[in-house]
Enzyme design. Structure first.
Site, PDB file in Angstrom:
ATOM      1  N   SER A  19      36.609  31.640  46.729  1.00 10.30           N
ATOM      2  CA  SER A  19      35.360  30.978  46.372  1.00 10.30           C
ATOM      3  C   SER A  19      35.585  29.495  46.144  1.00 10.30           C
ATOM      4  CB  SER A  19      34.840  31.612  45.075  1.00 10.30           C
ATOM      5  OG  SER A  19      33.822  30.833  44.511  1.00 10.30           O
TER       6      SER A  19
ATOM      7  N   TYR B 273      35.956  34.846  35.812  1.00 10.72           N
ATOM      8  CA  TYR B 273      35.767  35.177  37.233  1.00 10.72           C
ATOM      9  C   TYR B 273      36.532  34.190  38.112  1.00 10.72           C
ATOM     10  CZ  TYR B 273      33.665  35.078  41.859  1.00 10.72           C
ATOM     11  OH  TYR B 273      33.495  35.037  43.227  1.00 10.72           O
TER      12      TYR B 273
ATOM     13  N   LYS C 214      39.976  34.527  40.857  1.00  8.54           N
ATOM     14  CA  LYS C 214      40.146  34.024  42.238  1.00  8.54           C
ATOM     15  C   LYS C 214      41.397  33.162  42.341  1.00  8.54           C
ATOM     16  CE  LYS C 214      36.542  35.926  44.129  1.00  8.54           C
ATOM     17  NZ  LYS C 214      36.770  37.171  44.890  1.00  8.54           N
TER      18      LYS C 214
HETATM   19  P1  NAD Z   1      28.897  42.368  46.037  1.00  8.18           P
HETATM   20  O1  NAD Z   1      28.950  42.736  44.606  1.00  8.18           O
HETATM   21  O2  NAD Z   1      27.621  42.546  46.765  1.00  8.18           O
HETATM   22  O3  NAD Z   1      30.039  43.157  46.845  1.00  8.18           O
HETATM   23  C1  NAD Z   1      31.265  43.534  46.238  1.00  8.18           C
HETATM   24  C2  NAD Z   1      31.462  45.021  46.490  1.00  8.18           C
HETATM   25  O4  NAD Z   1      32.685  45.431  45.892  1.00  8.18           O
HETATM   26  C3  NAD Z   1      30.352  45.876  45.881  1.00  8.18           C
HETATM   27  O5  NAD Z   1      29.797  46.708  46.889  1.00  8.18           O
HETATM   28  C4  NAD Z   1      31.060  46.691  44.798  1.00  8.18           C
HETATM   29  O6  NAD Z   1      30.497  47.973  44.680  1.00  8.18           O
HETATM   30  C5  NAD Z   1      32.496  46.708  45.303  1.00  8.18           C
HETATM   31  N1  NAD Z   1      33.531  46.841  44.271  1.00  8.18           N
HETATM   32  C6  NAD Z   1      33.691  46.132  43.129  1.00  8.18           C
HETATM   33  N2  NAD Z   1      34.778  46.556  42.479  1.00  8.18           N
HETATM   34  C7  NAD Z   1      35.335  47.553  43.214  1.00  8.18           C
HETATM   35  C8  NAD Z   1      36.476  48.390  43.064  1.00  8.18           C
HETATM   36  N3  NAD Z   1      37.277  48.326  41.996  1.00  8.18           N
HETATM   37  N4  NAD Z   1      36.734  49.311  44.029  1.00  8.18           N
HETATM   38  C9  NAD Z   1      35.932  49.429  45.106  1.00  8.18           C
HETATM   39  N5  NAD Z   1      34.842  48.666  45.299  1.00  8.18           N
HETATM   40  C10 NAD Z   1      34.548  47.740  44.367  1.00  8.18           C
HETATM   41  O7  NAD Z   1      29.415  40.859  46.152  1.00  8.18           O
HETATM   42  P2  NAD Z   1      29.404  39.863  47.397  1.00  8.18           P
HETATM   43  O8  NAD Z   1      28.464  38.766  47.082  1.00  8.18           O
HETATM   44  O9  NAD Z   1      29.268  40.621  48.657  1.00  8.18           O
HETATM   45  O10 NAD Z   1      30.872  39.272  47.250  1.00  8.18           O
HETATM   46  C11 NAD Z   1      31.967  39.786  48.000  1.00  8.18           C
HETATM   47  C12 NAD Z   1      33.220  39.015  47.628  1.00  8.18           C
HETATM   48  O11 NAD Z   1      33.012  37.625  47.883  1.00  8.18           O
HETATM   49  C13 NAD Z   1      33.598  39.110  46.143  1.00  8.18           C
HETATM   50  O12 NAD Z   1      35.003  39.172  46.040  1.00  8.18           O
HETATM   51  C14 NAD Z   1      33.070  37.817  45.569  1.00  8.18           C
HETATM   52  O13 NAD Z   1      33.803  37.411  44.431  1.00  8.18           O
HETATM   53  C15 NAD Z   1      33.301  36.862  46.730  1.00  8.18           C
HETATM   54  N6  NAD Z   1      32.420  35.675  46.684  1.00  8.18           N
HETATM   55  C16 NAD Z   1      31.074  35.836  46.603  1.00  8.18           C
HETATM   56  C17 NAD Z   1      30.236  34.722  46.527  1.00  8.18           C
HETATM   57  C18 NAD Z   1      28.753  34.877  46.386  1.00  8.18           C
HETATM   58  O14 NAD Z   1      28.100  33.907  45.954  1.00  8.18           O
HETATM   59  N7  NAD Z   1      28.161  36.013  46.748  1.00  8.18           N
HETATM   60  C19 NAD Z   1      30.807  33.431  46.541  1.00  8.18           C
HETATM   61  C20 NAD Z   1      32.183  33.305  46.660  1.00  8.18           C
HETATM   62  C21 NAD Z   1      32.995  34.442  46.733  1.00  8.18           C
HETATM   63  N1  UFG Z   2      20.179  26.881  39.253  1.00  6.61           N
HETATM   64  C1  UFG Z   2      18.971  26.588  38.662  1.00  6.61           C
HETATM   65  N2  UFG Z   2      18.220  27.622  38.191  1.00  6.61           N
HETATM   66  C2  UFG Z   2      18.613  28.924  38.280  1.00  6.61           C
HETATM   67  C3  UFG Z   2      19.857  29.203  38.880  1.00  6.61           C
HETATM   68  C4  UFG Z   2      20.623  28.158  39.353  1.00  6.61           C
HETATM   69  O1  UFG Z   2      18.577  25.433  38.564  1.00  6.61           O
HETATM   70  O2  UFG Z   2      17.898  29.813  37.817  1.00  6.61           O
HETATM   71  C5  UFG Z   2      20.962  25.763  39.832  1.00  6.61           C
HETATM   72  C6  UFG Z   2      22.357  25.623  39.252  1.00  6.61           C
HETATM   73  O3  UFG Z   2      22.341  24.815  38.119  1.00  6.61           O
HETATM   74  C7  UFG Z   2      23.106  25.023  40.436  1.00  6.61           C
HETATM   75  C8  UFG Z   2      22.408  25.619  41.655  1.00  6.61           C
HETATM   76  O4  UFG Z   2      21.136  26.051  41.192  1.00  6.61           O
HETATM   77  O5  UFG Z   2      22.906  23.628  40.459  1.00  6.61           O
HETATM   78  C9  UFG Z   2      23.145  26.804  42.247  1.00  6.61           C
HETATM   79  O6  UFG Z   2      23.415  27.771  41.241  1.00  6.61           O
HETATM   80  P1  UFG Z   2      23.928  29.236  41.595  1.00  6.61           P
HETATM   81  O7  UFG Z   2      24.034  29.996  40.317  1.00  6.61           O
HETATM   82  O8  UFG Z   2      23.090  29.833  42.673  1.00  6.61           O
HETATM   83  O9  UFG Z   2      25.365  28.974  42.248  1.00  6.61           O
HETATM   84  P2  UFG Z   2      26.656  28.254  41.670  1.00  6.61           P
HETATM   85  O10 UFG Z   2      26.988  27.144  42.614  1.00  6.61           O
HETATM   86  O11 UFG Z   2      26.521  27.935  40.244  1.00  6.61           O
HETATM   87  O12 UFG Z   2      27.754  29.402  41.769  1.00  6.61           O
HETATM   88  C10 UFG Z   2      27.851  30.298  42.891  1.00  6.61           C
HETATM   89  C11 UFG Z   2      28.455  31.620  42.407  1.00  6.61           C
HETATM   90  C12 UFG Z   2      29.869  31.394  41.975  1.00  6.61           C
HETATM   91  C13 UFG Z   2      30.635  30.773  43.104  1.00  6.61           C
HETATM   92  C14 UFG Z   2      29.989  29.484  43.535  1.00  6.61           C
HETATM   93  C15 UFG Z   2      30.706  28.878  44.716  1.00  6.61           C
HETATM   94  O13 UFG Z   2      27.699  32.153  41.324  1.00  6.61           O
HETATM   95  O14 UFG Z   2      30.466  32.612  41.640  1.00  6.61           O
HETATM   96  O15 UFG Z   2      28.634  29.724  43.895  1.00  6.61           O
HETATM   97  O16 UFG Z   2      30.834  29.821  45.732  1.00  6.61           O
HETATM   98  F1  UFG Z   2      31.895  30.532  42.681  1.00  6.61           F
END
Ligand code: NAD
Ligand code: UFG
Length: 337
Positions: free
Chosen positions: A125, A149, A153
């Site tokens: 991330s 969290y 990572k």
């Molecule tokens: P998500 O929660 O939709 O998908 C994660 C999946 O992992 C879920 O289906 C959950 O059931 C499964 N899971 C969790 N723990 C588990 C375990 N112990 N065993 C088996 N399955 C398990 O999340 P996502 O948004 O699809 O994110 C996927 C990956 O990408 C994550 O590692 C997350 O940290 C990373 N990531 C997500 C974002 C974002 O904004 N969505 C940004 C950066 C990184």
């Molecule tokens: N924001 C608002 N109102 C809301 C939610 C968010 O103004 O209700 C603003 C935040 O302050 C930020 C922007 O919208 O400026 C984006 O916020 P998000 O919560 O959507 O995303 P972040 O960039 O804070 O974080 C996300 C994931 C993290 C990840 C990161 C980079 O939550 O886990 O993107 O991938 F690490």
């Protein structure tokens, strides 16, 4: 035909990647404990691709369960999405987050080693760029974190890098995602968190449906063009394409590499609200609220490396991301009625 284990494959990003892997001709095996996703996603993936992935409801904390999957399938490579991802929850439940995210990855690496599987693509991330780097963030910058969290990572990246250094046959690709949003244009898969969303796009979508009264804009006094936070929103289908390219790259090399997946362009909170208003056809109310603790002003990717090593560039705009998100929400609401 290569067989890919997709951990977390029924989740938001994993499901979109499964669709593209199947379309690209890979055989897909999913392991997910369904803690944050639903079994029906497997049927939707099959509906979209005409191919059914093998699905195991397995917790990665159960190493024997993982072993059984590697015994049943000749796994050539792994894309590791499984993990818990809510920043606020990780502050309240750090033990759960460290246990789930770190132990899962350690189990997976141990079982891969036993099975002789040498390729892993990991979901990292942009959060690892922390608070002290200047945009655009590039892969060579120092990493840090501001919450448990984020530390999971940072630590997983480190574990994978150290293990790859000691096992020269391993190929590790760390993909650092910026802000994934949007949904598959079919409307069948996407992101619709339960309860009140933490992230901006799902929150805005719930204001668009009327489930929430207005968007709280967390601060309008940042040093950004309109004062609101700027992020690099990337369509989940673009992101998924980056994984297919990343996997091909990982199969052709050994050692560890790191690649950002973003658009290289930042959008403000107000720009996103306006784009979503266009997509859903009505103005969305918002109020200016205090800054959210831990937020940085700006976050966007340096995309040079993704282009150089993967040949990856994004294809769609913020308007497309909002349209596909809205389409998914409307589709879900129709299904519910
Ligand atoms: P998500 O929660 O939709 O998908 C994660 C999946 O992992 C879920 O289906 C959950 O059931 C499964 N899971 C969790 N723990 C588990 C375990 N112990 N065993 C088996 N399955 C398990 O999340 P996502 O948004 O699809 O994110 C996927 C990956 O990408 C994550 O590692 C997350 O940290 C990373 N990531 C997500 C974002 C974002 O904004 N969505 C940004 C950066 C990184
Ligand atoms: N924001 C608002 N109102 C809301 C939610 C968010 O103004 O209700 C603003 C935040 O302050 C930020 C922007 O919208 O400026 C984006 O916020 P998000 O919560 O959507 O995303 P972040 O960039 O804070 O974080 C996300 C994931 C993290 C990840 C990161 C980079 O939550 O886990 O993107 O991938 F690490």
């Amino acid at each position: 035909m290569k067989t890919i284990l997709v951990t977390g494959g029924t989740g938001y990003i994993g499901s979109h990647v499964c669709v593209q892997l199947l379309d690209a001709g890979y055989h897909v095996v999913i392991a997910d404990n369904l803690i944050n996703s639903k079994r029906e996603v497997v049927d939707y993936i099959a509906q979209m691709t005409g191919k059914t992935p093998d699905f195991y409801q397995t917790d990665l904390l159960d190493a024997d369960g993982l072993r059984a999957i590697f015994r049943a399938h000749p796994i050539d490579g792994v894309i590791h999405f499984a993990g818990l991802k809510a920043v606020g929850e990780s502050v309240e439940q750090p033990l759960r987050y460290y246990t789930n995210n770190l132990t899962s990855t350690l189990n997976l690496l141990a079982v891969m080693q036993e099975a002789g599987c040498t390729v892993i693509v990991f979901s990292s991330s942009a959060t690892v760029y922390g608070e002290n780097n200047a945009v655009p963030f590039h892969e060579g910058m120092p990493v840090s974190a501001t919450n448990p969290y984020g530390y999971t990572k940072v630590v997983q990246e480190r574990m994978l890098t150290d293990i790859a250094a000691a096992q020269p046959e391993l190929s590790v690709l760390l993909l650092r995602y910026f802000n994934p949003v949007g949904a598959h244009p079919s409307g069948l898969i996407g992101e619709n968190p339960n309860g009140i969303p933490n992230n901006l796009m799902p929150y805005v979508a719930k204001v668009a449906t009327g489930e929430l009264p207005h968007v709280n804009v967390f601060g309008n006094d940042y040093d950004t063009p309109d004062g609101t936070g700027v992020r690099d929103y990337i369509h989940v289908c673009d992101l998924a394409r980056g994984h297919v390219l990343g996997l091909q790259y990982a199969f052709g090399r050994t050692g560890t590499d790191i690649v950002n997946l973003g658009t290289g362009h930042g959008s403000s909170v107000l720009e996103l609200i306006h784009a979503f208003s266009q997509a859903c056809g009505h103005d969305l109310p918002y109020v200016i609220a205090p800054r959210r603790a831990g937020d940085i002003a700006e976050c966007w990717a340096d995309t040079k490396k993704a282009k150089e090593v993967l040949g990856f560039t994004t294809q769609v705009t913020l308007a497309d991301m909002c349209r596909d998100s809205w389409n998914f929400i409307c589709h879900q609401r129709e299904q519910a009625h």
